[in-house]
Design a protein around this motif. Structure first.
Motif, PDB file in Angstrom:
ATOM      1  N   GLU A  36       0.965  -1.071   0.196  1.00  0.00           N
ATOM      2  CA  GLU A  36       0.001  -0.044   0.054  1.00  0.00           C
ATOM      3  C   GLU A  36       0.891   1.526  -0.001  1.00  0.00           C
ATOM      4  OE1 GLU A  36      -3.122   0.484   2.818  1.00  0.00           O
ATOM      5  OE2 GLU A  36      -3.722  -1.708   2.437  1.00  0.00           O
ATOM      6  N   GLU A  37       0.615   2.196  -0.902  1.00  0.00           N
ATOM      7  CA  GLU A  37       1.327   3.549  -0.654  1.00  0.00           C
ATOM      8  C   GLU A  37       0.559   4.709  -0.013  1.00  0.00           C
ATOM      9  OE1 GLU A  37       2.541   6.140  -0.739  1.00  0.00           O
ATOM     10  OE2 GLU A  37       3.953   6.690  -2.503  1.00  0.00           O
ATOM     11  N   PRO A  38       0.591   4.893   1.209  1.00  0.00           N
ATOM     12  CA  PRO A  38      -0.278   5.772   2.118  1.00  0.00           C
ATOM     13  C   PRO A  38       0.111   7.189   1.786  1.00  0.00           C
ATOM     14  CG  PRO A  38       1.337   4.960   3.302  1.00  0.00           C
ATOM     15  CD  PRO A  38       1.825   4.237   2.077  1.00  0.00           C
ATOM     16  N   CYS A  39       0.972   7.640   1.027  1.00  0.00           N
ATOM     17  CA  CYS A  39       1.512   9.186   0.897  1.00  0.00           C
ATOM     18  C   CYS A  39       1.676   9.384  -0.519  1.00  0.00           C
ATOM     19  CB  CYS A  39       2.526   9.597   1.796  1.00  0.00           C
ATOM     20  SG  CYS A  39       2.443   9.298   3.547  1.00  0.00           S
ATOM     21  N   ALA A  40       0.654   8.751  -1.566  1.00  0.00           N
ATOM     22  CA  ALA A  40       0.978   8.522  -2.916  1.00  0.00           C
ATOM     23  C   ALA A  40       1.201   9.965  -3.791  1.00  0.00           C
ATOM     24  CB  ALA A  40      -0.064   7.553  -3.316  1.00  0.00           C
ATOM     25  N   GLY A  41       0.832  11.068  -3.279  1.00  0.00           N
ATOM     26  CA  GLY A  41       1.145  12.100  -4.162  1.00  0.00           C
ATOM     27  C   GLY A  41       0.700  12.012  -5.664  1.00  0.00           C
ATOM     28  N   ASN A  42       1.566  11.783  -6.661  1.00  0.00           N
ATOM     29  CA  ASN A  42       1.191  11.781  -8.039  1.00  0.00           C
ATOM     30  C   ASN A  42       1.219  10.407  -8.243  1.00  0.00           C
ATOM     31  OD1 ASN A  42       4.006  11.145  -8.275  1.00  0.00           O
ATOM     32  ND2 ASN A  42       4.256  12.578  -9.779  1.00  0.00           N
ATOM     33  N   GLY A  43       1.657   9.248  -7.423  1.00  0.00           N
ATOM     34  CA  GLY A  43       1.888   8.015  -7.931  1.00  0.00           C
ATOM     35  C   GLY A  43       2.951   7.247  -8.522  1.00  0.00           C
ATOM     36  N   GLN A  44       4.134   8.213  -8.602  1.00  0.00           N
ATOM     37  CA  GLN A  44       5.455   7.923  -9.221  1.00  0.00           C
ATOM     38  C   GLN A  44       6.018   6.687  -8.746  1.00  0.00           C
ATOM     39  OE1 GLN A  44       7.251  11.055 -11.366  1.00  0.00           O
ATOM     40  NE2 GLN A  44       9.121  10.730 -10.238  1.00  0.00           N
ATOM     41  N   LEU A  45       6.078   7.012  -7.556  1.00  0.00           N
ATOM     42  CA  LEU A  45       6.795   5.802  -6.713  1.00  0.00           C
ATOM     43  C   LEU A  45       5.833   4.466  -6.894  1.00  0.00           C
ATOM     44  CD1 LEU A  45       8.612   4.422  -4.671  1.00  0.00           C
ATOM     45  CD2 LEU A  45       7.297   5.465  -2.678  1.00  0.00           C
ATOM     46  N   GLN A  46       4.497   4.355  -6.514  1.00  0.00           N
ATOM     47  CA  GLN A  46       3.640   3.158  -6.915  1.00  0.00           C
ATOM     48  C   GLN A  46       3.976   2.555  -8.334  1.00  0.00           C
ATOM     49  OE1 GLN A  46      -0.462   4.059  -6.493  1.00  0.00           O
ATOM     50  NE2 GLN A  46      -1.051   2.744  -7.988  1.00  0.00           N
ATOM     51  N   ASP A  47       3.968   3.547  -9.250  1.00  0.00           N
ATOM     52  CA  ASP A  47       4.004   3.050 -10.820  1.00  0.00           C
ATOM     53  C   ASP A  47       5.431   2.536 -10.830  1.00  0.00           C
ATOM     54  OD1 ASP A  47       1.861   4.224 -11.264  1.00  0.00           O
ATOM     55  OD2 ASP A  47       2.651   5.915 -12.368  1.00  0.00           O
ATOM     56  N   PHE A  48       6.757   2.945 -10.357  1.00  0.00           N
ATOM     57  CA  PHE A  48       7.661   2.337 -10.391  1.00  0.00           C
ATOM     58  C   PHE A  48       7.809   1.021  -9.920  1.00  0.00           C
ATOM     59  CE2 PHE A  48       9.775   6.957 -10.455  1.00  0.00           C
ATOM     60  CZ  PHE A  48       9.831   6.974 -11.998  1.00  0.00           C
ATOM     61  N   ILE A  49       7.313   0.928  -8.773  1.00  0.00           N
ATOM     62  CA  ILE A  49       7.319  -0.455  -8.163  1.00  0.00           C
ATOM     63  C   ILE A  49       6.731  -1.430  -8.806  1.00  0.00           C
ATOM     64  CG2 ILE A  49       6.919  -1.641  -5.971  1.00  0.00           C
ATOM     65  CD1 ILE A  49       7.511   0.932  -4.422  1.00  0.00           C
ATOM     66  N   GLU A  50       5.418  -1.017  -9.327  1.00  0.00           N
ATOM     67  CA  GLU A  50       4.601  -2.069  -9.922  1.00  0.00           C
ATOM     68  C   GLU A  50       5.233  -2.402 -11.219  1.00  0.00           C
ATOM     69  OE1 GLU A  50      -0.122  -1.531  -8.933  1.00  0.00           O
ATOM     70  OE2 GLU A  50       0.676   0.076 -10.117  1.00  0.00           O
ATOM     71  N   GLN A  51       6.026  -1.483 -11.879  1.00  0.00           N
ATOM     72  CA  GLN A  51       6.605  -1.924 -13.175  1.00  0.00           C
ATOM     73  C   GLN A  51       7.758  -3.064 -13.064  1.00  0.00           C
ATOM     74  OE1 GLN A  51       8.191   1.917 -14.681  1.00  0.00           O
ATOM     75  NE2 GLN A  51       6.089   2.635 -14.983  1.00  0.00           N
ATOM     76  N   ALA A  52       8.280  -2.872 -11.682  1.00  0.00           N
ATOM     77  CA  ALA A  52       9.203  -4.032 -11.370  1.00  0.00           C
ATOM     78  C   ALA A  52       8.541  -5.321 -10.734  1.00  0.00           C
ATOM     79  CB  ALA A  52      10.070  -3.560 -10.102  1.00  0.00           C
ATOM     80  N   GLY A  53       7.138  -5.385 -10.747  1.00  0.00           N
ATOM     81  CA  GLY A  53       6.527  -6.797 -10.658  1.00  0.00           C
ATOM     82  C   GLY A  53       5.635  -6.976  -9.252  1.00  0.00           C
ATOM     83  N   HIS A  54       5.718  -5.665  -8.796  1.00  0.00           N
ATOM     84  CA  HIS A  54       4.996  -5.638  -7.649  1.00  0.00           C
ATOM     85  C   HIS A  54       3.333  -5.121  -7.742  1.00  0.00           C
ATOM     86  CE1 HIS A  54       8.923  -7.211  -5.946  1.00  0.00           C
ATOM     87  NE2 HIS A  54       9.183  -6.052  -6.727  1.00  0.00           N
ATOM     88  N   LEU A  55       2.648  -5.523  -6.616  1.00  0.00           N
ATOM     89  CA  LEU A  55       1.395  -5.111  -6.987  1.00  0.00           C
ATOM     90  C   LEU A  55       0.761  -4.278  -5.677  1.00  0.00           C
ATOM     91  CD1 LEU A  55      -1.521  -5.578  -8.091  1.00  0.00           C
ATOM     92  CD2 LEU A  55      -1.884  -7.216  -6.577  1.00  0.00           C
TER      93      LEU A  55
END
Length: 182
Positions: A36-55
């Protein structure tokens, strides 16, 4: 952005996480981790981690910058089914310190912030929760800038205190050629 800078800080420490800051974290996530990304802002961190194969199972922010990020305060999260919380939180200690306690009491929590913090008196009690520190180094927070930030950064992995005594494992920076050899 750092303590030695005379630049005005962005409101709410809204500095989007660059990919270079995510790279050192990735080897420490098991294959297919959920987070879970609780301080997601613009979602950039979330996107990078998902691109690496995580959900990412849930992302929120008090002022989300994208429609797929919920408008929700991380301090109101009270449970998760994800393996981790992973975020680049506000570095303001009045927010950061309670956030470390709150999130790590729910699930293991990876936070990206200044590496110098662990060497201060204010970190002593919270370091009892820290099981791993992964060095990142200096980060270029402002994409158009010619300079990196003035503070070194690290990923910290915090667990809740359940009576278990932790010893913190420190992981230094890898040279790019070391990564390429793997």
């Amino acid at each position: 952005m750092g303590k030695r800078s005379d630049f005005e800080r962005k409101p709410r420490d809204s500095y989007w996480t660059p990919y270079e800051a995510v790279i050192p974290l990735l080897p420490h996530l098991h294959k297919g981790s959920t987070f879970e990304e609780p301080c997601a802002g613009n979602g950039q961190l979330q996107d990078f981690i998902e691109q690496a194969g995580h959900l990412c199972t849930y992302s929120c922010d008090i002022e989300p910058q994208r429609n797929d990020i919920a408008k929700f305060d991380a301090f109101h999260i009270n449970k998760t089914n994800a393996d981790f919380f992973i975020t680049n939180p506000p570095w303001d200690r009045k927010i950061l310190h309670p956030l470390i306690v709150h999130l790590s009491d729910i699930a293991p929590t990876w936070l990206l912030f200044d590496a110098d913090w662990m060497h201060t008196k204010q970190s002593a009690e919270l370091m009892k929760r820290c099981v791993k520190v992964v060095s990142v180094g200096r980060v270029k927070w402002i994409p158009d800038s010619k300079m990196t930030g003035k503070d070194n950064c690290a990923w910290y992995l915090f667990f809740g205190l359940d009576g278990t005594e932790f010893s913190t494992r420190f992981v230094g920076r890898e040279l790019p050629e070391m990564r390429a050899a793997e």
